[in-house]
Design a protein around this motif. Sequence first.
Motif, PDB file in Angstrom:
ATOM      1  N   THR A  30       0.822  -1.204   0.000  1.00 55.88           N
ATOM      2  CA  THR A  30       0.000   0.000   0.000  1.00 55.88           C
ATOM      3  C   THR A  30       0.860   1.259   0.000  1.00 55.88           C
ATOM      4  N   LEU A  31       0.596   2.111  -1.005  1.00 58.21           N
ATOM      5  CA  LEU A  31       1.300   3.403  -1.077  1.00 58.21           C
ATOM      6  C   LEU A  31       0.486   4.497  -0.374  1.00 58.21           C
ATOM      7  N   PHE A  32      -0.846   4.472  -0.637  1.00 62.28           N
ATOM      8  CA  PHE A  32      -1.708   5.541  -0.112  1.00 62.28           C
ATOM      9  C   PHE A  32      -3.018   4.943   0.369  1.00 62.28           C
ATOM     10  N   GLU A  33      -3.519   5.473   1.485  1.00 64.88           N
ATOM     11  CA  GLU A  33      -4.877   5.162   1.957  1.00 64.88           C
ATOM     12  C   GLU A  33      -5.670   6.455   1.892  1.00 64.88           C
ATOM     13  N   ILE A  34      -6.856   6.381   1.274  1.00 64.92           N
ATOM     14  CA  ILE A  34      -7.643   7.589   1.034  1.00 64.92           C
ATOM     15  C   ILE A  34      -9.004   7.466   1.718  1.00 64.92           C
ATOM     16  N   THR A  35      -9.331   8.410   2.593  1.00 64.63           N
ATOM     17  CA  THR A  35     -10.677   8.442   3.182  1.00 64.63           C
ATOM     18  C   THR A  35     -11.341   9.756   2.789  1.00 64.63           C
ATOM     19  N   ARG A  36     -12.681   9.718   2.701  1.00 61.00           N
ATOM     20  CA  ARG A  36     -13.428  10.838   2.151  1.00 61.00           C
ATOM     21  C   ARG A  36     -14.672  11.127   2.977  1.00 61.00           C
ATOM     22  N   LYS A  37     -15.049  12.385   3.049  1.00 57.13           N
ATOM     23  CA  LYS A  37     -16.357  12.778   3.608  1.00 57.13           C
ATOM     24  C   LYS A  37     -17.037  13.675   2.576  1.00 57.13           C
ATOM     25  N   ASN A  38     -18.290  13.344   2.278  1.00 60.25           N
ATOM     26  CA  ASN A  38     -19.054  14.125   1.285  1.00 60.25           C
ATOM     27  C   ASN A  38     -18.394  14.138  -0.086  1.00 60.25           C
ATOM     28  N   LEU A  39     -17.611  13.114  -0.349  1.00 63.43           N
ATOM     29  CA  LEU A  39     -17.019  12.910  -1.692  1.00 63.43           C
ATOM     30  C   LEU A  39     -17.263  11.438  -2.017  1.00 63.43           C
ATOM     31  N   ASP A  40     -18.497  11.152  -2.435  1.00 61.05           N
ATOM     32  CA  ASP A  40     -18.943   9.754  -2.512  1.00 61.05           C
ATOM     33  C   ASP A  40     -18.417   9.013  -3.731  1.00 61.05           C
ATOM     34  N   ASP A  41     -17.928   9.779  -4.718  1.00 58.41           N
ATOM     35  CA  ASP A  41     -17.485   9.140  -5.956  1.00 58.41           C
ATOM     36  C   ASP A  41     -15.954   9.156  -6.048  1.00 58.41           C
ATOM     37  N   VAL A  42     -15.448   8.222  -6.838  1.00 58.40           N
ATOM     38  CA  VAL A  42     -13.988   8.161  -7.064  1.00 58.40           C
ATOM     39  C   VAL A  42     -13.751   7.995  -8.562  1.00 58.40           C
ATOM     40  N   VAL A  43     -12.983   8.909  -9.123  1.00 63.60           N
ATOM     41  CA  VAL A  43     -12.630   8.816 -10.541  1.00 63.60           C
ATOM     42  C   VAL A  43     -11.225   8.240 -10.645  1.00 63.60           C
ATOM     43  N   VAL A  44     -11.059   7.259 -11.524  1.00 67.41           N
ATOM     44  CA  VAL A  44      -9.728   6.692 -11.785  1.00 67.41           C
ATOM     45  C   VAL A  44      -9.378   7.014 -13.233  1.00 67.41           C
ATOM     46  N   TRP A  45      -8.219   7.673 -13.404  1.00 67.96           N
ATOM     47  CA  TRP A  45      -7.836   8.111 -14.750  1.00 67.96           C
ATOM     48  C   TRP A  45      -6.356   7.908 -14.975  1.00 67.96           C
ATOM     49  N   ASN A  46      -6.033   7.308 -16.076  1.00 68.67           N
ATOM     50  CA  ASN A  46      -4.667   7.303 -16.587  1.00 68.67           C
ATOM     51  C   ASN A  46      -4.775   7.405 -18.104  1.00 68.67           C
ATOM     52  N   PRO A  47      -4.166   8.434 -18.713  1.00 72.59           N
ATOM     53  CA  PRO A  47      -4.336   8.655 -20.151  1.00 72.59           C
ATOM     54  C   PRO A  47      -3.565   7.685 -21.034  1.00 72.59           C
ATOM     55  N   TRP A  48      -2.655   6.888 -20.350  1.00 73.22           N
ATOM     56  CA  TRP A  48      -1.774   5.994 -21.102  1.00 73.22           C
ATOM     57  C   TRP A  48      -1.034   6.840 -22.158  1.00 73.22           C
TER      58      TRP A  48
END
Length: 282
Positions: free
Chosen positions: A216-234
């Motif tokens: 694990t590099l990063f652990e991410i917790t959120r409040k009032n940010l219910d969505d998660v976008v994953v993007w890599n343009p390659w």
Amino acid sequence: MPIEQTDSDVTLSHAGSSVKVLLHGANILSWKVNGREKLFLSEAAILDGTKAVRGGVPLVFPVFGKATSGPTATLPQHGFARLSTWEFLGQTTEDPLTVQFGLGPENVSKELQSAWPYDFTLIFSVSLGSDTLETSLSITNPGNVAWDFQTLLHTYFYIPDVNKVAVTGLTGVSVKDKVTKTDYSETSKDVTIASEVDRVYENVAEPVSITSDGKTLFEITRKNLDDVVVWNPWTNCTKMGDFKPATGYKNMICVEAGSVSKWTSLAPGETYVAVETVKALL
Ligand code: TA6
């Protein structure tokens, strides 16, 4: 010096960590933990205020992407927050070391104000811990008419190798896939990257993590940010004039905490506070 300010940026330093925020867009450019950079910033990122920054943590408000109808339809992609120069409001707490930045209509160009003629107040808070970065965006409607918004922290994480990266915590989540133009439920425990990926994961209940080679590099917790976008343009990154080096896609992944799958309505006098906390583990 825990806080250093120039005409264009503010840098926080605390317990071997640091974070640098450009006043243009209140865009975090760098977050270092024990001297090691945790964010990706394109070598060709334009930092003079003429364009959104390619990297770090661009702020998305009041619209995610490009609306084709409604009050935000004439705004540029991802809205005006990342295109405007924010005011440094100063330090709020010592531990964690926290500073705030503000944006109102008076800070936005006349062209963008007229494109979205509503009264608003944004307060962006940045809190630096020894191995954590907490950001919050307080969105207030001080006017007398309700308006709708979307918001997102468009974070470019630095990773050692795109071929070894995975995002966990998304299993079973509904996906709008902007590359395949399909909707589906995520079946993978580990979301990996082997080509262009541009997905909106909706209503993500669990914290998400970014791993490399299973660590694990990063652990991410959120409040009032219910969505998660994953993007890599390659390799499509080469089509963007401000994305360098051409191989940069191998060392970045955008995992973006947002409220983007629906519009949130803010009545006069209401405030919406979105919070993201990222813990760096390696
Ligand atoms: O968050 C993913 C995304 O919406 C992609 O579709 C891509 O457009 C990316 O943002 C970058 O957008 P930008 O306007 O910064 O080039």
